[in-house]
Write a protein that holds these residues in place. Sequence first.
Motif, PDB file in Angstrom:
ATOM      1  N   ILE A  21      56.479   3.269  32.763  1.00 25.12           N
ATOM      2  CA  ILE A  21      55.762   3.004  31.518  1.00 25.12           C
ATOM      3  C   ILE A  21      54.482   2.239  31.837  1.00 25.12           C
ATOM      4  CG2 ILE A  21      55.927   1.969  29.219  1.00 25.12           C
ATOM      5  CD1 ILE A  21      59.020   2.085  29.595  1.00 25.12           C
ATOM      6  N   PRO A  37      59.286   6.549  26.672  1.00 21.97           N
ATOM      7  CA  PRO A  37      58.015   5.820  26.630  1.00 21.97           C
ATOM      8  C   PRO A  37      57.032   6.253  27.719  1.00 21.97           C
ATOM      9  CG  PRO A  37      59.833   4.309  26.299  1.00 21.97           C
ATOM     10  CD  PRO A  37      60.439   5.642  26.684  1.00 21.97           C
ATOM     11  N   SER A  50      50.743   0.287  30.968  1.00 23.04           N
ATOM     12  CA  SER A  50      50.022  -0.548  30.021  1.00 23.04           C
ATOM     13  C   SER A  50      48.792  -1.108  30.723  1.00 23.04           C
ATOM     14  CB  SER A  50      50.898  -1.694  29.519  1.00 23.04           C
ATOM     15  OG  SER A  50      50.288  -2.351  28.425  1.00 23.04           O
ATOM     16  N   THR A  82      56.165  -7.135  28.719  1.00 19.48           N
ATOM     17  CA  THR A  82      56.630  -5.883  29.327  1.00 19.48           C
ATOM     18  C   THR A  82      57.396  -6.070  30.627  1.00 19.48           C
ATOM     19  OG1 THR A  82      54.643  -5.504  30.667  1.00 19.48           O
ATOM     20  CG2 THR A  82      54.561  -4.799  28.363  1.00 19.48           C
ATOM     21  N   ARG A  85      57.896  -0.781  34.386  1.00 21.59           N
ATOM     22  CA  ARG A  85      56.552  -0.946  33.855  1.00 21.59           C
ATOM     23  C   ARG A  85      55.529  -1.178  34.964  1.00 21.59           C
ATOM     24  NH1 ARG A  85      61.116  -1.782  31.913  1.00 21.59           N
ATOM     25  NH2 ARG A  85      60.976  -4.080  31.866  1.00 21.59           N
ATOM     26  N   VAL A 119      54.747   1.466  21.360  1.00 16.70           N
ATOM     27  CA  VAL A 119      55.252   2.388  22.376  1.00 16.70           C
ATOM     28  C   VAL A 119      55.110   3.831  21.897  1.00 16.70           C
ATOM     29  CG1 VAL A 119      57.229   3.006  23.820  1.00 16.70           C
ATOM     30  CG2 VAL A 119      56.924   0.625  23.073  1.00 16.70           C
ATOM     31  N   TRP A 173      57.741  -2.608  21.279  1.00 20.82           N
ATOM     32  CA  TRP A 173      58.404  -3.187  22.443  1.00 20.82           C
ATOM     33  C   TRP A 173      59.188  -4.440  22.016  1.00 20.82           C
ATOM     34  CZ3 TRP A 173      59.296  -0.855  26.782  1.00 20.82           C
ATOM     35  CH2 TRP A 173      59.734  -1.579  27.894  1.00 20.82           C
ATOM     36  N   TRP A 188      53.431   4.995  27.411  1.00 18.21           N
ATOM     37  CA  TRP A 188      52.595   3.814  27.551  1.00 18.21           C
ATOM     38  C   TRP A 188      52.833   2.855  26.399  1.00 18.21           C
ATOM     39  CZ3 TRP A 188      48.393   7.967  27.625  1.00 18.21           C
ATOM     40  CH2 TRP A 188      48.092   8.423  26.338  1.00 18.21           C
ATOM     41  N   ILE A 189      52.366   1.627  26.600  1.00 16.35           N
ATOM     42  CA  ILE A 189      52.433   0.587  25.577  1.00 16.35           C
ATOM     43  C   ILE A 189      51.002   0.193  25.238  1.00 16.35           C
ATOM     44  CG2 ILE A 189      53.261  -1.710  24.956  1.00 16.35           C
ATOM     45  CD1 ILE A 189      55.385  -1.386  27.172  1.00 16.35           C
TER      46      ILE A 189
END
Length: 661
Positions: free
Chosen positions: A177, A272, A179, A197, A153, A289, A487, A274-275
């Motif tokens: 990933i 995944p 965020s 995350t 992340r 997600v 998540w 992005w969150i």
Amino acid sequence: MKAAPAEKAEVLWSPSPEQARTSEMAEFARWVRRSRGVDVDELDYAALHAWSVGDLEGFWSAAAEFLGVMYRDPPTAVLESVQMPGARWFPGATLNYAEHALTPGMGRQDHDVAVLFAREDGLERVLTHAELRDQVGRARTGLIEAGVGKGDRVVALAPNCPETLVMFLAAASLGAIWSSCSPEFGTPAVRDRFVQTEPKVLLAVDGYCYGGKRFDILENVVTLQTHLPTLRQTVLVTYLDPDAALEGATSWAEFTRTPGELAFEPVAFDHPLWILYSSGTTGLPKGIVHGHGGIVVEHLKMLRLHHGLRPGERFFWFTTTGWMMWNFLVSGLLVGATIVLYDGSPGHPDLGALWELAEKHQVALFGVSAPFIQSCLKADLLPRESYDLSAMRALGSTGAPLSAEGFRWLGDAVGEHIQICSISGGSDVCTAFLGSAPTVPVWLGEMSCASLGADVRAVDEQGRILRDEVGELVIGRPMPSMPVAFWNDPDGVRLREAYFEDLPGLWRHGDWVEATSRDSFVIYGRSDSTLNRGGVRMGTADFYSVVEGFDQVDDSLVIDTTELGAQDEGLLLCFLVLRTGVDLADVEPSLRKALRSGLSPRHVPDRFIAVGAVPRTLNGKKCEVPVKKILAGVAPDKAVSMGALQNPEALEAFLGFHIGG
């Protein structure tokens, strides 16, 4: 609540025959007729939409092919199951979002402009695609040196600026990933999001500008670091002060010092990307997600087919990095558009700032929020007389229902040639499932259509489909951009509870909606904050349309306490933010009369209460549900995440009105 008969609906905009025939939507319809044998006329959007939700595999495979989705490994199927939840799209396929955004093509040649950036204090930057690719390659190298790889992340506490975009694309290229949170988020709100995350790298700025002021956030960054034990590196962008420094952090210049190969890790369709997060108004924000493939095909569909964005056109939406519209905006790169990034207040130095930006950069698709449009209306702005908006062919509005008066103002004050694209969707799907199409008219106060592939319905409590009356907004069949997961929800329990608990097999979105006989839609507000008086349901948007139509009222919040558990019907309370110098006693009689005639006698509030401000989330949404809980006696810190609010101090005015236990 009935819609106006079809023959009486007022058309504000309609495409010319030439506009309709030459649109990408019409070309897609012709293509599926030729290549897939689908019996649909090029201008018959209703038929095209019916096919898109009736034959999910046929539509989404055709869309992916027509829109040029680039697979490394081809899919073995289109859809393994139509069950919700549990649908799995394009199994076996591998691809990468960043490859779609950065591969040379139409609008993405080295000399083409990729990004136009403007900050409210006058700072501007231009990035060509060659420069963007170089920057992403450098940031990618920096991430690799920090030990970032597939599935790790990368998070950002940063504004809508080029460095944020570059870091996102670099992370996506590795299969990491992403965020992000906007720097004006309170530290607890950022912590509640990022701590879930467990990121390896944090991108941060030293501060930000807003409303003519400069805000230093270095202390916030230090505090945040203490809550993120998995961090290997903090990368600092000296956004306000070129001499700013943070102990132990790496400067952006140092992080991107080494040129690197621009390569793209092929990942599974549902890997995944992005969150995103729920608004945080009901406790710890849920991490939503989305997968690489679902976002690629959905955003290509929306931007090319529904919004008609073409290579080289300028695309702007006012947003921060904490709102899904940022993710939607940067996807303009997928279609070769030039994305216009703006950081600052939409009202600084005045409400003309964004209109001036549109003129300067010849923006073709211009997106803002419904509250911004309402502010311009109330200020009696006439942008068409002050700015050259001839390049603007479409104007998007989201964030809240756009009032009929807002529609009217856009046509009169901005330009009748402009298609009004009032849209509704959310972070849950990172797209709009209700909006516009270049082959469909715009009716006053209505969203023109459901998006292709979006089986949007209005239903009653038993899930029966309604027409021309208000019901619960549900989606009846899966879409590729629905969350692949929440998540830290390995069994999918929270995801099922969020969308499928009340109406099994149907995605319940939480809005009241009316599906008209024209196949258009009207959103009436959140279904969990609806005004229910004597069994007559009405969305809060109807109420605000009347109350905020008064010049003496700057803002308002209506709460129906009936749903707070009282055996008898509760109070209907209207909290008003009044213009300076206006007394409640002067305006209350007129408000009561207008609500009685405009809505119904049942929807005249029991009490009007003047307050200093309406509490809003950082995305500008009124905090109806949290205030309901506070009125029922719930402690404010239990009713809402304070860091998710623009103005948490506004809650204090509601603490003296406890109702219930």
